[in-house]
Motif scaffolding. Structure first.
Motif, PDB file in Angstrom:
ATOM      1  N   GLY A  13     -12.215  11.665 -62.362  1.00 53.31           N
ATOM      2  CA  GLY A  13     -13.168  12.505 -61.648  1.00 53.31           C
ATOM      3  C   GLY A  13     -13.078  12.264 -60.159  1.00 53.31           C
ATOM      4  O   GLY A  13     -12.993  11.119 -59.712  1.00 53.31           O
ATOM      5  N   THR A  14     -13.091  13.330 -59.378  1.00 53.64           N
ATOM      6  CA  THR A  14     -12.914  13.225 -57.940  1.00 53.64           C
ATOM      7  C   THR A  14     -13.466  14.475 -57.253  1.00 53.64           C
ATOM      8  O   THR A  14     -13.867  15.425 -57.916  1.00 53.64           O
ATOM      9  N   PHE A  43      -9.703   5.426 -64.188  1.00 55.52           N
ATOM     10  CA  PHE A  43      -9.710   6.589 -65.072  1.00 55.52           C
ATOM     11  C   PHE A  43     -10.396   6.215 -66.379  1.00 55.52           C
ATOM     12  O   PHE A  43     -10.724   5.055 -66.616  1.00 55.52           O
ATOM     13  N   THR A  44     -10.642   7.219 -67.203  1.00 54.64           N
ATOM     14  CA  THR A  44     -11.381   7.014 -68.441  1.00 54.64           C
ATOM     15  C   THR A  44     -10.828   7.916 -69.542  1.00 54.64           C
ATOM     16  O   THR A  44     -10.174   8.921 -69.250  1.00 54.64           O
ATOM     17  N   ALA A  45     -11.111   7.541 -70.767  1.00 48.99           N
ATOM     18  CA  ALA A  45     -10.751   8.388 -71.910  1.00 48.99           C
ATOM     19  C   ALA A  45     -11.915   9.315 -72.281  1.00 48.99           C
ATOM     20  O   ALA A  45     -11.823  10.042 -73.257  1.00 48.99           O
ATOM     21  N   ALA A  53     -18.284  10.464 -62.629  1.00 49.68           N
ATOM     22  CA  ALA A  53     -17.666   9.893 -61.427  1.00 49.68           C
ATOM     23  C   ALA A  53     -17.468  10.956 -60.354  1.00 49.68           C
ATOM     24  O   ALA A  53     -17.707  10.714 -59.165  1.00 49.68           O
ATOM     25  N   ALA A  54     -17.056  12.154 -60.764  1.00 45.68           N
ATOM     26  CA  ALA A  54     -16.861  13.248 -59.812  1.00 45.68           C
ATOM     27  C   ALA A  54     -18.179  13.659 -59.164  1.00 45.68           C
ATOM     28  O   ALA A  54     -18.241  13.893 -57.956  1.00 45.68           O
ATOM     29  N   GLU A  55     -19.217  13.743 -59.976  1.00 45.15           N
ATOM     30  CA  GLU A  55     -20.526  14.151 -59.437  1.00 45.15           C
ATOM     31  C   GLU A  55     -21.078  13.097 -58.474  1.00 45.15           C
ATOM     32  O   GLU A  55     -21.663  13.435 -57.447  1.00 45.15           O
ATOM     33  N   PRO A  67     -17.224  18.723 -57.266  1.00 46.48           N
ATOM     34  CA  PRO A  67     -16.770  17.709 -58.225  1.00 46.48           C
ATOM     35  C   PRO A  67     -15.732  18.312 -59.166  1.00 46.48           C
ATOM     36  O   PRO A  67     -15.898  19.438 -59.645  1.00 46.48           O
ATOM     37  N   ARG A  68     -14.649  17.572 -59.403  1.00 40.87           N
ATOM     38  CA  ARG A  68     -13.558  18.068 -60.247  1.00 40.87           C
ATOM     39  C   ARG A  68     -13.137  16.986 -61.229  1.00 40.87           C
ATOM     40  O   ARG A  68     -13.215  15.796 -60.918  1.00 40.87           O
ATOM     41  N   VAL A  69     -12.662  17.424 -62.395  1.00 46.58           N
ATOM     42  CA  VAL A  69     -12.146  16.506 -63.407  1.00 46.58           C
ATOM     43  C   VAL A  69     -10.715  16.926 -63.723  1.00 46.58           C
ATOM     44  O   VAL A  69     -10.446  18.121 -63.912  1.00 46.58           O
ATOM     45  N   TYR A  70      -9.836  15.939 -63.775  1.00 40.43           N
ATOM     46  CA  TYR A  70      -8.437  16.190 -64.091  1.00 40.43           C
ATOM     47  C   TYR A  70      -8.011  15.368 -65.295  1.00 40.43           C
ATOM     48  O   TYR A  70      -8.414  14.201 -65.427  1.00 40.43           O
ATOM     49  N   GLN A  71      -7.182  15.964 -66.134  1.00 44.91           N
ATOM     50  CA  GLN A  71      -6.500  15.170 -67.152  1.00 44.91           C
ATOM     51  C   GLN A  71      -5.323  14.518 -66.439  1.00 44.91           C
ATOM     52  O   GLN A  71      -4.602  15.176 -65.677  1.00 44.91           O
TER      53      GLN A  71
END
Length: 140
Positions: A13-14, A43-45, A53-55, A67-71
């Motif tokens: 998350g970033t 990072f997390t599963a 984390a992004a928020e 806020p963004r989430v990436y695989q």
């Protein structure tokens, strides 16, 4: 550093706007204590853990970041994140990890649980209290 017993998928998350194939690396300031340059990338599963984390990163940043989430895919060895594992919780219930090796962005994830304004306020207060406590150490 030993290989953790987790196969993924993994998420980060970033507030950064990233493209597939880009690498996330260590050496950036901590979201929680900007005076600390982090030796690891985290990072997390759990997709919602990355969303949290992004928020939080968005809450602590200047301006109006998204806020963004990436695989992501680790490019090297990784370990359980000691900031949230045995030091504070038994085992690794958050399925959180860290690495000195970069993470490769595979895709942006748009489906994750967003925090309500009330939940964001609770986290804001928790972080304010945590950051005010000089004993609250980041294991870097």
């Amino acid at each position: 550093m030993s290989e953790a017993l987790e196969a993924g998928p993994f998420f980060h998350g970033t507030i950064a706007n990233l493209r597939e194939g880009e690498l996330l690396t260590a050496g950036r300031p901590s979201n929680y204590r900007p005076e600390i340059v982090m030796n690891h990338i985290y990072f997390t599963a759990r997709v919602d853990g990355a969303g949290l984390a992004a928020e939080i990163a968005a809450e602590l940043a200047d301006g109006d970041p998204v806020p963004r989430v990436y695989q992501v895919e680790p490019t090297g060895a990784f370990e359980d994140d000691p900031n949230v594992t045995d030091k504070k919780f038994p085992g690794n219930p958050t399925r959180s990890f860290r690495s000195v090796a970069p993470l490769r962005v595979l895709a942006e994830i748009t489906e994750w649980t967003r925090l309500t304004p009330e939940q964001l306020q609770e986290w804001r207060e928790r972080l304010t209290n945590l950051l005010a406590d000089e004993r609250a150490e980041i294991i870097n």
